[in-house]
Motif scaffolding. Structure first.
Motif, PDB file in Angstrom:
ATOM      1  N   ILE A  29       0.816  -1.216   0.000  1.00  0.00           N
ATOM      2  CA  ILE A  29       0.000   0.000   0.000  1.00  0.00           C
ATOM      3  C   ILE A  29       0.849   1.265   0.000  1.00  0.00           C
ATOM      4  CG2 ILE A  29      -1.737   1.324   1.293  1.00  0.00           C
ATOM      5  CD1 ILE A  29      -2.701  -1.461   2.358  1.00  0.00           C
ATOM      6  N   LEU A  30       1.869   1.311   0.856  1.00  0.00           N
ATOM      7  CA  LEU A  30       2.633   2.549   1.041  1.00  0.00           C
ATOM      8  C   LEU A  30       4.046   2.506   0.467  1.00  0.00           C
ATOM      9  CD1 LEU A  30       1.487   3.481   4.661  1.00  0.00           C
ATOM     10  CD2 LEU A  30       0.623   4.337   2.467  1.00  0.00           C
ATOM     11  N   LYS A  31       4.451   1.359  -0.066  1.00  0.00           N
ATOM     12  CA  LYS A  31       5.768   1.213  -0.695  1.00  0.00           C
ATOM     13  C   LYS A  31       6.904   1.623   0.241  1.00  0.00           C
ATOM     14  CE  LYS A  31       3.702   0.142  -4.569  1.00  0.00           C
ATOM     15  NZ  LYS A  31       2.521  -0.568  -4.140  1.00  0.00           N
ATOM     16  N   ILE A  32       6.818   1.129   1.480  1.00  0.00           N
ATOM     17  CA  ILE A  32       7.821   1.483   2.491  1.00  0.00           C
ATOM     18  C   ILE A  32       8.098   0.263   3.365  1.00  0.00           C
ATOM     19  CG2 ILE A  32       6.286   2.320   4.331  1.00  0.00           C
ATOM     20  CD1 ILE A  32       9.233   4.358   3.066  1.00  0.00           C
ATOM     21  N   LYS A  33       9.294   0.226   3.918  1.00  0.00           N
ATOM     22  CA  LYS A  33       9.685  -0.857   4.816  1.00  0.00           C
ATOM     23  C   LYS A  33       9.432  -0.443   6.264  1.00  0.00           C
ATOM     24  CE  LYS A  33      13.877  -2.184   4.461  1.00  0.00           C
ATOM     25  NZ  LYS A  33      15.263  -2.576   4.213  1.00  0.00           N
ATOM     26  N   PRO A  34       9.215  -1.417   7.151  1.00  0.00           N
ATOM     27  CA  PRO A  34       9.108  -1.086   8.578  1.00  0.00           C
ATOM     28  C   PRO A  34      10.369  -0.344   9.027  1.00  0.00           C
ATOM     29  CG  PRO A  34       8.472  -3.359   8.195  1.00  0.00           C
ATOM     30  CD  PRO A  34       9.043  -2.848   6.895  1.00  0.00           C
ATOM     31  N   GLY A  35      10.190   0.584   9.936  1.00  0.00           N
ATOM     32  CA  GLY A  35      11.309   1.376  10.414  1.00  0.00           C
ATOM     33  C   GLY A  35      11.522   2.652   9.626  1.00  0.00           C
ATOM     34  N   HIS A  36      10.822   2.784   8.497  1.00  0.00           N
ATOM     35  CA  HIS A  36      10.943   3.970   7.652  1.00  0.00           C
ATOM     36  C   HIS A  36       9.606   4.673   7.465  1.00  0.00           C
ATOM     37  CE1 HIS A  36      15.029   2.855   6.281  1.00  0.00           C
ATOM     38  NE2 HIS A  36      14.581   1.627   6.440  1.00  0.00           N
ATOM     39  N   VAL A  37       8.570   4.212   8.150  1.00  0.00           N
ATOM     40  CA  VAL A  37       7.217   4.730   7.945  1.00  0.00           C
ATOM     41  C   VAL A  37       7.161   6.220   8.272  1.00  0.00           C
ATOM     42  CG1 VAL A  37       4.794   4.537   8.633  1.00  0.00           C
ATOM     43  CG2 VAL A  37       6.211   2.483   8.411  1.00  0.00           C
ATOM     44  N   SER A  38       6.478   6.939   7.415  1.00  0.00           N
ATOM     45  CA  SER A  38       6.384   8.391   7.515  1.00  0.00           C
ATOM     46  C   SER A  38       5.097   8.836   6.843  1.00  0.00           C
ATOM     47  CB  SER A  38       7.590   8.998   6.777  1.00  0.00           C
ATOM     48  OG  SER A  38       7.382  10.356   6.479  1.00  0.00           O
ATOM     49  N   PRO A  39       4.546   9.976   7.245  1.00  0.00           N
ATOM     50  CA  PRO A  39       3.387  10.496   6.514  1.00  0.00           C
ATOM     51  C   PRO A  39       3.676  10.721   5.029  1.00  0.00           C
ATOM     52  CG  PRO A  39       3.619  11.643   8.590  1.00  0.00           C
ATOM     53  CD  PRO A  39       4.843  10.786   8.435  1.00  0.00           C
ATOM     54  N   PHE A  40       4.948  10.952   4.694  1.00  0.00           N
ATOM     55  CA  PHE A  40       5.280  11.147   3.281  1.00  0.00           C
ATOM     56  C   PHE A  40       4.978   9.903   2.447  1.00  0.00           C
ATOM     57  CE2 PHE A  40       8.410  14.294   5.083  1.00  0.00           C
ATOM     58  CZ  PHE A  40       7.742  15.422   4.621  1.00  0.00           C
TER      59      PHE A  40
ATOM     60  N   ASN B 297       2.055  23.776  15.005  1.00  0.00           N
ATOM     61  CA  ASN B 297       3.440  23.637  15.458  1.00  0.00           C
ATOM     62  C   ASN B 297       4.276  22.892  14.436  1.00  0.00           C
ATOM     63  OD1 ASN B 297       3.418  24.774  18.226  1.00  0.00           O
ATOM     64  ND2 ASN B 297       1.834  23.226  18.522  1.00  0.00           N
ATOM     65  N   LEU B 298       5.523  22.803  14.761  1.00  0.00           N
ATOM     66  CA  LEU B 298       6.498  22.064  13.980  1.00  0.00           C
ATOM     67  C   LEU B 298       6.249  20.570  14.127  1.00  0.00           C
ATOM     68  CD1 LEU B 298       9.084  23.045  12.468  1.00  0.00           C
ATOM     69  CD2 LEU B 298      10.334  22.614  14.577  1.00  0.00           C
ATOM     70  N   ILE B 299       6.655  19.799  13.125  1.00  0.00           N
ATOM     71  CA  ILE B 299       6.639  18.343  13.216  1.00  0.00           C
ATOM     72  C   ILE B 299       7.947  17.830  12.630  1.00  0.00           C
ATOM     73  CG2 ILE B 299       5.409  18.074  11.012  1.00  0.00           C
ATOM     74  CD1 ILE B 299       4.086  15.548  12.238  1.00  0.00           C
ATOM     75  N   GLY B 300       8.496  16.810  13.256  1.00  0.00           N
ATOM     76  CA  GLY B 300       9.719  16.179  12.768  1.00  0.00           C
ATOM     77  C   GLY B 300       9.430  14.750  12.359  1.00  0.00           C
ATOM     78  N   ILE B 301       9.607  14.445  11.060  1.00  0.00           N
ATOM     79  CA  ILE B 301       9.309  13.113  10.533  1.00  0.00           C
ATOM     80  C   ILE B 301      10.411  12.683   9.560  1.00  0.00           C
ATOM     81  CG2 ILE B 301       6.813  13.191  10.825  1.00  0.00           C
ATOM     82  CD1 ILE B 301       6.547  14.216   7.994  1.00  0.00           C
ATOM     83  N   HIS B 302      10.514  11.386   9.353  1.00  0.00           N
ATOM     84  CA  HIS B 302      11.475  10.855   8.393  1.00  0.00           C
ATOM     85  C   HIS B 302      11.022  11.163   6.968  1.00  0.00           C
ATOM     86  CE1 HIS B 302      13.634   8.726  11.425  1.00  0.00           C
ATOM     87  NE2 HIS B 302      12.695   7.845  11.661  1.00  0.00           N
ATOM     88  N   PRO B 303      11.975  11.426   6.082  1.00  0.00           N
ATOM     89  CA  PRO B 303      11.627  11.591   4.664  1.00  0.00           C
ATOM     90  C   PRO B 303      11.652  10.236   3.942  1.00  0.00           C
ATOM     91  CG  PRO B 303      13.918  12.160   4.979  1.00  0.00           C
ATOM     92  CD  PRO B 303      13.365  11.795   6.347  1.00  0.00           C
ATOM     93  N   ASN B 304      10.917   9.273   4.482  1.00  0.00           N
ATOM     94  CA  ASN B 304      10.846   7.903   3.969  1.00  0.00           C
ATOM     95  C   ASN B 304      12.168   7.150   4.111  1.00  0.00           C
ATOM     96  OD1 ASN B 304       8.180   8.265   3.352  1.00  0.00           O
ATOM     97  ND2 ASN B 304       8.519   8.646   1.200  1.00  0.00           N
ATOM     98  N   GLN B 305      13.097   7.683   4.847  1.00  0.00           N
ATOM     99  CA  GLN B 305      14.337   7.015   5.217  1.00  0.00           C
ATOM    100  C   GLN B 305      14.622   7.406   6.658  1.00  0.00           C
ATOM    101  OE1 GLN B 305      16.285   7.691   0.880  1.00  0.00           O
ATOM    102  NE2 GLN B 305      17.733   7.194   2.493  1.00  0.00           N
TER     103      GLN B 305
END
Length: 184
Positions: A116-127, A148-156
């Motif tokens: 569905i999201l084309k991502i591996k566990p450990g890399h999940v992000s809203p992106f 406010n600010l949010i800090g998230i992974h850029p799919n890595q």
């Protein structure tokens, strides 16, 4: 090596959608998307973080605004949800079910995450919601991020991107994903 690892090591998938053709499986694709949408952001490179347990080993400039993500599904595997909350919070999944009139939920599998999201566990992000071409995933984001600010992974998971929560929500909504703020 299982198929998910193999696929992730392949060339990034080129997605064609209303955002144009961009690589979203790598962080450069995320940065390009943010720039194309005139969204201001900061980048913090760090050692890979596979879970919030790894966070104490990393210095972040805005630790109070880092986020964690939970990919869950209903028991029939018909509905999927991504929940983004502040790193310091916990989600009571039973209460979440009750509040959102869901029967039974559990964490999505590694295969569902990839399909569905084309991502591996450990890399999940809203992106990675931008990979959801069928808009199967309903997105819930902690109301603390609304102004406010949010800090998230850029799919890595070796980088954190800092941006305004409203800007993230706007980007995800423009993709056609249903977004809802939640209070925990």
């Amino acid at each position: 090596m299982n198929i998910l690892n193999y696929l992730y090591l392949m060339e990034p998938i080129r997605l064609q959608n209303k955002f144009g053709e961009i690589d979203m499986l790598d962080k450069q694709g995320v940065y390009d998307c943010l720039r194309d949408h005139h969204i201001d952001f900061e980048i913090t490179d760090h050692a890979p973080l596979f879970s919030m347990d790894d966070k104490p080993n990393v210095q972040l400039p805005y630790p109070e605004w880092d986020a964690k993500n939970l990919f869950i599904r209903d028991h029939k595997r018909e509905h999927y949800y991504l929940i983004t909350i502040r790193g310091s919070k916990r989600v009571d999944l039973k209460q979440f079910c009750k509040d959102h009139k869901l029967k039974k939920i559990s964490f999505g599998s590694e295969e569902e995450l990839w399909d569905i999201l084309k991502i591996k566990p450990g890399h999940v992000s809203p992106f990675c919601l931008l990979h959801d071409e069928d808009r199967k995933v309903h997105y819930y984001i902690d109301a603390d991020y609304e102004n406010n600010l949010i800090g998230i992974h850029p799919n890595q998971n070796d980088t954190t991107v800092w941006l305004q929560g409203k800007e993230l929500v706007k980007l995800i909504e423009e993709h056609g994903t249903i977004v809802e703020y939640i209070t925990l």
